[in-house]
Scaffold this active site. Structure first.
Site: not given
Ligand code: ASP
Length: 330
Positions: A197, A226-228, A248-251
């Site tokens: 992200t 849909v993520g964060d 950014t990370g594990t949404g």
């Molecule tokens: N946070 C994003 C999501 O979960 C992924 C990412 O950070 O690359 O969609």
């Protein structure tokens, strides 16, 4: 005394791919980050708003195929691209977001239009595309988002579906379908353990804060997931009274933790510094639920933090009048 305007950006966090660490590949990322920071810095130097600076920086990150947003976005399990983006103005607490768009060239511009002209905060899928079309935004054929490197990584992710992409023994997290974000083959951060992200936060000359986040999500994600990133409070938050944050990370974990808002809330309710609040979220609260990733944030005094709990995060910041600073590893 007014703080110097500043912008900070990220291009995703993850595990370092040691064999890919070489000067040339690292250089490509540093150059891209520097060019984009300089563009955001120019907006601020010219007296532009933090909102304009973060929108422009994220638009450029979307256009850069090195990062998982816009051109270069990852594939869904259905072989498509579904893009999410958000933006928030700390001065007014106005926000705009879109999710699951497949043909809008720059999702962050659609999110910005939602903020600027709509009474609503978020549009999704077909409705979001209809809104973007009515706003005259640029549309592209879905093939625009295709990159060969992402395709190869999707193929790899599909092959491991249902299992953990275990290239990193210390990493406990895996999405239920085995998905993890991937990036191009020369990526110094392990493509299978990276969350790509993009995002930006800024403080402008008037003392206003803003944040923006954009993503293709995670490789091989289930269609409609849909993520964060487009969720105000989870992947993006800005409030002049506290800070501006992009994650950014594990949404899923960032959503459950309301990670971006939690940084702001800790500053507001506990009276702690930006550094203390963001450290608690990234190094303490997220790891408790196996949340991996990081964030960039800035407060009204111009303090910038870029914490992450992975081995690396593409990141940088630039104060007006000073050279941009970029980094990848710890
Ligand atoms: N946070 C994003 C999501 O979960 C992924 C990412 O950070 O690359 O969609």
């Amino acid at each position: 005394m007014k703080a110097t305007p500043v912008i900070a950006i990220h291009g995703g966090a993850g595990t370092i791919l040691r064999q890919a660490m070489n000067a040339e590949t690292e250089g490509r990322y540093h150059t891209a980050l520097t060019v984009i920071l300089s563009a955001g810095q120019r907006v601020l130097a010219d007296g532009g708003s933090a909102l304009d600076a973060v929108t422009e920086a994220v638009r450029l990150l979307e256009d850069c195929p090195l990062f998982n947003a816009g051109h270069g976005a990852v594939f869904t399990a259905a072989g498509t691209h579904e893009l999410d983006a958000s933006v928030m103005d700390g001065a007014t607490l106005e926000a705009g977001a879109i999710s699951c768009v497949t043909r809008v060239k720059n999702p962050v511009l659609a999110a910005r239009r939602v903020l600027d002209v709509s009474d609503h905060v978020m549009f999704t899928a077909a409705g979001a595309e209809a809104f973007a079309a009515a706003q005259g935004l640029e549309f592209v054929d879905p093939s625009y988002f295709y990159t060969e490197a992402r395709y190869q990584q999707w193929q790899k992710a599909r092959g491991t579906s249902g299992t953990m992409l275990d290239h990193d023994a210390t990493t406990k997290f895996a999405f239920p379908n085995g998905a993890g974000d991937t990036n191009d083959a020369g990526d110094p951060i392990d493509p299978d353990k990276k969350f790509g992200t993009v995002g930006a936060v800024a403080l402008d000359a008037s003392g206003h804060l803003a944040a923006a986040t954009s993503t293709g999500g995670i490789t091989n994600k289930q269609a409609g997931r849909v993520g964060d990133a487009p969720l105000i409070g989870a992947g993006c938050y800005a409030n002049d009274a506290t800070c501006a944050v992009s994650t950014t990370g594990t949404g899923e974990m960032f959503m459950r933790m309301l990670a971006a808002y939690d940084v702001s809330a800790q500053m507001e309710y506990r009276g702690v510094s930006l550094a203390e609040a963001s450290d608690d979220v990234v190094m303490n609260k997220l790891p408790r639920i196996e949340g991996r990733g990081g964030l960039v944030a800035v407060d009204a005094k111009g303090n910038v933090v870029l914490p992450f709990n992975t081995e690396g995060m593409y990141r940088g910041f630039a104060r007006v009048g000073e050279a941009p600073v970029t980094a990848i590893y710890r």
